[in-house]
Design an enzyme around this catalytic site. Structure first.
Site, PDB file in Angstrom:
ATOM      1  N   SER A 299      48.776  84.948  21.611  1.00 27.10           N
ATOM      2  CA  SER A 299      49.901  85.051  20.682  1.00 27.10           C
ATOM      3  C   SER A 299      49.620  84.332  19.374  1.00 27.10           C
ATOM      4  CB  SER A 299      51.175  84.487  21.315  1.00 27.10           C
ATOM      5  OG  SER A 299      51.605  85.287  22.387  1.00 27.10           O
TER       6      SER A 299
ATOM      7  N   HIS B  36      47.728  78.056  24.176  1.00 22.37           N
ATOM      8  CA  HIS B  36      48.956  78.612  24.742  1.00 22.37           C
ATOM      9  C   HIS B  36      50.177  78.276  23.889  1.00 22.37           C
ATOM     10  CE1 HIS B  36      46.506  78.684  28.502  1.00 22.37           C
ATOM     11  NE2 HIS B  36      47.204  79.774  28.721  1.00 22.37           N
TER      12      HIS B  36
ATOM     13  N   ASP C  31      50.061  84.970  37.512  1.00 18.24           N
ATOM     14  CA  ASP C  31      49.320  84.265  36.462  1.00 18.24           C
ATOM     15  C   ASP C  31      49.470  82.753  36.582  1.00 18.24           C
ATOM     16  OD1 ASP C  31      47.659  84.430  34.164  1.00 18.24           O
ATOM     17  OD2 ASP C  31      49.373  83.974  32.886  1.00 18.24           O
ATOM     18  N   HIS C  32      48.389  82.053  36.289  1.00 15.99           N
ATOM     19  CA  HIS C  32      48.363  80.590  36.251  1.00 15.99           C
ATOM     20  C   HIS C  32      48.972  79.970  37.510  1.00 15.99           C
ATOM     21  CE1 HIS C  32      46.535  79.391  32.497  1.00 15.99           C
ATOM     22  NE2 HIS C  32      47.140  80.398  31.899  1.00 15.99           N
TER      23      HIS C  32
ATOM     24  N   ASN D  99      45.677  88.207  27.035  1.00 15.55           N
ATOM     25  CA  ASN D  99      47.015  87.821  27.480  1.00 15.55           C
ATOM     26  C   ASN D  99      47.908  87.527  26.279  1.00 15.55           C
ATOM     27  OD1 ASN D  99      45.691  87.813  29.934  1.00 15.55           O
ATOM     28  ND2 ASN D  99      46.260  85.732  30.493  1.00 15.55           N
TER      29      ASN D  99
ATOM     30  N   ALA E 222      52.028  86.596  25.493  1.00 16.48           N
ATOM     31  CA  ALA E 222      53.347  86.298  26.058  1.00 16.48           C
ATOM     32  C   ALA E 222      54.322  85.814  24.991  1.00 16.48           C
ATOM     33  CB  ALA E 222      53.219  85.259  27.168  1.00 16.48           C
ATOM     34  N   THR E 223      54.012  84.689  24.360  1.00 16.03           N
ATOM     35  CA  THR E 223      54.946  84.075  23.409  1.00 16.03           C
ATOM     36  C   THR E 223      55.319  85.025  22.275  1.00 16.03           C
ATOM     37  OG1 THR E 223      54.055  81.880  23.917  1.00 16.03           O
ATOM     38  CG2 THR E 223      55.289  82.107  21.861  1.00 16.03           C
TER      39      THR E 223
ATOM     40  N   HIS F 234      43.196  83.759  26.825  1.00 16.67           N
ATOM     41  CA  HIS F 234      44.549  83.223  26.956  1.00 16.67           C
ATOM     42  C   HIS F 234      45.010  82.714  25.593  1.00 16.67           C
ATOM     43  CE1 HIS F 234      44.841  82.498  31.554  1.00 16.67           C
ATOM     44  NE2 HIS F 234      43.955  83.424  31.317  1.00 16.67           N
ATOM     45  N   GLY F 235      46.324  82.540  25.443  1.00 21.77           N
ATOM     46  CA  GLY F 235      46.840  82.024  24.187  1.00 21.77           C
ATOM     47  C   GLY F 235      46.696  82.987  23.030  1.00 21.77           C
TER      48      GLY F 235
END
Length: 277
Positions: free
Chosen positions: A208, A177, A83-84, A227, A229-230, A205-206
């Site tokens: 969370s 993000h 990723d990224h 996506n 993550a956080t 994305h972002g």
């Protein structure tokens, strides 16, 4: 099922009008949690290793090979995704190691250079059967860039896909993000416009920073890969701290195991939410 490329599961999810969960792997426990969640839900999952995570560990190979081994033993389809990635050399290593998907992030480059480099990555990966996700513009929250209110233009998105040949496109529709509060408000009308203009699945994305209702609405509007993550890092950390406060121990398996279990449970909940069950 076992290890698959991103395009396969994205096409299935897009056709079914459901979301595909993509979660970040930082420790081995994350990958184990996501595989367990996939088996509990009977749903595919994407395990993502970011370039930042590679930098933290000092190398891609150890965590990538562990994630691939976990994916290969999972009864459900699993994508192992870089990723990224801004470094094309790292993408080439990911392909050699057997990762089945990459996200090339050329969003900090001038537009023409981003399109040219993205196309080069697509050609490199296509020869190996590896899917490619890319980003048009820069999704908010990274290094303070992307002014509030900036959004992806549907026409620009369609042209970018046509010129680069990417398999999935990350777009800016109101998320950011690394948000620790779920207060982002997505432009679902814009999501629908981009979905209608772009022939490949869209990526959020972002996520969370988006609450449950917003995530489900985004999928209904046309988002496919989501996506997160956080939010899961927060779940991991809270469970770890709670376990240590409840029963202090030097046995790392006790508190890391508690964190892994908490992430598994939340991953199950999120995967079912995104699948609109």
């Amino acid at each position: 099922m076992t290890l698959v490329n991103l395009s396969t599961v994205l096409a299935e999810a897009r056709h079914a009008r459901r979301g595909l969960a993509a979660f970040n792997v930082i420790q081995l426990e994350h990958a184990e949690a996501y595989a367990a969640a996939a088996e509990r839900t009977n749903l595919p999952v994407v395990m993502q290793i970011s370039q930042n995570c590679v930098r933290y560990h000092g190398a891609l190979r150890p965590l990538a090979q562990a994630s691939l081994a976990i994916a290969e033993s999972c009864a459900q389809p699993v994508v192992v995704h870089l990723d990224h990635a801004e470094d094309v050399d790292l993408i080439e290593e990911a392909v050699r190691l057997g990762l089945t998907s990459v996200m090339y992030d050329g969003s900090k480059l001038p537009d023409d250079a981003n399109r040219a480099e993205t196309n080069r990555v697509v050609q490199l990966c296509r020869a190996a059967g590896v899917s490619v996700e890319a980003e048009l513009g820069e999704v908010g929250g990274k290094d303070g860039v992307h002014a509030p209110g900036v959004r992806t233009d549907p026409g620009d998105a369609a042209q970018f896909v046509a010129e680069t040949g990417v398999d999935a496109l990350a777009v800016a529709v109101g998320s950011s993000h690394a948000m620790v509060e779920r207060t982002a408000r997505l432009d679902t009308d814009l999501i629908g416009q981009i979905r209608d203009a772009v022939p490949v699945p869209l990526v959020l994305h972002g996520s969370s920073g988006v609450d449950d209702a917003g995530l489900a609405e985004a999928v209904r509007a046309g988002m496919t890969k989501v996506n997160i993550a956080t939010h899961l890092n927060n779940v991991f950390t809270q469970a770890l701290v709670a376990r240590l406060e409840q029963a202090p121990t030097v046995d790392t398996r006790r508190y890391l195991g508690a964190a892994r279990s908490a992430v598994t449970d939340e991953a199950v909940r999120l995967m079912e939410l995104l699948a609109l069950r």
